[in-house]
Enzyme design. Structure first.
Site, mmCIF file in Angstrom:
data_model
loop_
_atom_site.group_PDB
_atom_site.id
_atom_site.type_symbol
_atom_site.label_atom_id
_atom_site.label_comp_id
_atom_site.label_asym_id
_atom_site.label_seq_id
_atom_site.Cartn_x
_atom_site.Cartn_y
_atom_site.Cartn_z
ATOM 1 N N LEU A 41 0.938 0.267 8.032
ATOM 2 C CA LEU A 41 0.845 0.830 6.656
ATOM 3 C C LEU A 41 2.137 1.410 6.322
ATOM 4 O O LEU A 41 2.419 2.366 5.427
ATOM 5 C CB LEU A 41 -0.144 1.823 6.393
ATOM 6 C CG LEU A 41 -1.531 1.293 6.717
ATOM 7 C CD1 LEU A 41 -2.525 2.554 6.621
ATOM 8 C CD2 LEU A 41 -2.001 0.166 5.837
ATOM 9 N N GLY A 71 0.890 -1.136 0.032
ATOM 10 C CA GLY A 71 -0.261 -0.095 0.137
ATOM 11 C C GLY A 71 0.636 1.291 -0.079
ATOM 12 O O GLY A 71 1.839 1.361 0.885
ATOM 13 N N THR A 115 -8.270 -7.934 6.525
ATOM 14 C CA THR A 115 -8.149 -8.863 7.624
ATOM 15 C C THR A 115 -9.311 -8.494 8.762
ATOM 16 O O THR A 115 -10.010 -7.318 8.638
ATOM 17 C CB THR A 115 -6.736 -8.383 8.277
ATOM 18 O OG1 THR A 115 -6.727 -6.776 8.342
ATOM 19 C CG2 THR A 115 -5.821 -8.980 7.323
ATOM 20 N N GLY A 149 -7.172 -16.185 3.129
ATOM 21 C CA GLY A 149 -6.787 -17.724 3.656
ATOM 22 C C GLY A 149 -6.762 -18.480 2.498
ATOM 23 O O GLY A 149 -6.553 -19.834 2.303
ATOM 24 N N CYS A 194 -8.165 1.944 6.230
ATOM 25 C CA CYS A 194 -7.299 2.466 7.265
ATOM 26 C C CYS A 194 -8.123 3.564 7.875
ATOM 27 O O CYS A 194 -9.133 4.078 7.600
ATOM 28 C CB CYS A 194 -6.088 2.943 6.619
ATOM 29 S SG CYS A 194 -6.768 4.048 5.019
ATOM 30 N N THR A 203 -1.315 -14.071 2.992
ATOM 31 C CA THR A 203 -0.556 -14.820 4.097
ATOM 32 C C THR A 203 0.522 -15.953 3.588
ATOM 33 O O THR A 203 1.583 -16.030 3.823
ATOM 34 C CB THR A 203 -1.398 -15.151 5.093
ATOM 35 O OG1 THR A 203 -2.071 -14.088 5.723
ATOM 36 C CG2 THR A 203 -0.549 -15.820 6.535
#
Length: 322
Positions: free
Chosen positions: A89, A62, A209, A260, A146, A282
């Site tokens: 971030l 980002g 997330t 996932g 954010c 991830t």
């Protein structure tokens, strides 16, 4: 679903190689597998580990208007079936990204999508404007998860009106394909998707997330310096899959599934639920070859199913309910 036999990729002898091409609004990809923002750096970090040309697209870390130092460590904690992070971030800022990172990214054969974030609507618009004419930028992904400092910490991604305002601002500052990344930390994900769709997005990606925390019982302190963080990895896949399925049924824009995804079967679940493409996140931390393996696994699945085109399986989930 039966786990695919990866060794069968390309060796089934059951027909020609299927067409994995997909279209995300104006953005055309050779295959549907992207790397998720924040898990693949600026791509160069993986060049000796991964054949970058295998990827459908690369979504870089980002980028904000000004450089961000991120949160103090520890910023990452492993949990059962997932990972908690509170990176904060950290990034080089848009100007250094353009001058220092884009010359390398421009040479890659895979499309480069730039994830952007801001502390205000005006910052989102300005970042979009500065990236609009940069060669090699194929699309923007707008992170609306954010904190909104001007609104006292209320996240853009949890208020439909604010999500729409950010989308409109970015749309007004750029002609690039616009993907809006949605937060799962809302009561109604469909409401958020409709808000950004009506405001000019070309596609939505979900999920970001889930908010979580971990505690060390010996020290009786949080494991993250930030106390709370974002949970990702296999633990969140069922939540992500449900939200992708709900959104894909509710809006006409392409949906990109995230959450996932570590194997080809994971990716196929999202595609059958209605996602036009997927992002691997991830899994990149412990298996940099995961995205490439998923591309091969999807190819093997289509061959075994006798399908010539990936797009023909998107959204073909049979629920048995009206």
């Amino acid at each position: 679903m039966k786990e695919l036999r990866m060794e069968s990729a390309g060796n089934t002898g059951r027909g020609s190689t299927p067409d994995l091409g997909v279209q995300i609004g104006p953005l055309v990809l050779r295959n549907p597998v992207m790397t998720a923002s924040g898990t693949f750096g600026y791509a160069r970090e993986f060049e000796n580990l991964v054949d970058l040309a295998q990827l459908g697209a690369i979504i870089v870390k980002g980028i904000s208007l000004h450089p961000k130092p991120g949160n103090p460590p520890p910023r990452i904690v492993e949990t059962a079936c997932g990972m908690l992070n509170a990176i904060g971030l950290e990034n080089v800022g848009v100007d250094r990204f353009i001058s220092g990172k884009m010359p390398y990214l421009y040479k890659l054969s895979s499309p480069v999508v730039v994830n952007i974030l801001g502390d205000s609507v005006e910052e989102y618009s300005e970042i979009a404007r500065r990236l609009d004419r940069v060669e090699g930028v194929a699309a923007l992904e707008v992170n609306i998860s954010c904190p909104n400092v001007k609104k006292g910490g209320v996240a853009f991604g949890t208020v439909p009106e604010m999500a729409a305002r950010v989308t409109e601002a970015v749309r007004g500052g750029s002609r690039l394909p616009l993907i809006v990344k949605l937060s799962p930390n809302v009561t109604d994900i469909v409401l958020m998707a409709r808000a950004v769709a009506d405001a000019g997005a070309d596609a939505v990606s979900l999920i970001n997330t889930l908010i979580g925390m971990a505690i060390d019982p010996i020290s009786r302190s949080p494991r993250l310096a930030n106390v709370i963080g974002g949970l990702s990895g296999p633990a969140i896949k069922p939540v992500a899959l449900r939200m992708v399925w709900q959104v894909a049924q509710a809006i006409s824009l392409p949906v990109i599934g995230i959450g996932g995804i570590t194997t080809a079967n994971d990716a196929l679940e999202f595609l059958l639920a209605g996602a036009s493409a997927v992002q691997v996140g991830t899994a990149n931390f412990y298996d940099p070859s995961a995205a490439g393996n998923i591309v091969q696994g999807i190819t093997a699945y289509l061959q075994e199913q006798g399908e010539d085109r990936l797009v023909d399986i998107v959204g073909t989930l049979q629920t048995g309910i009206d």
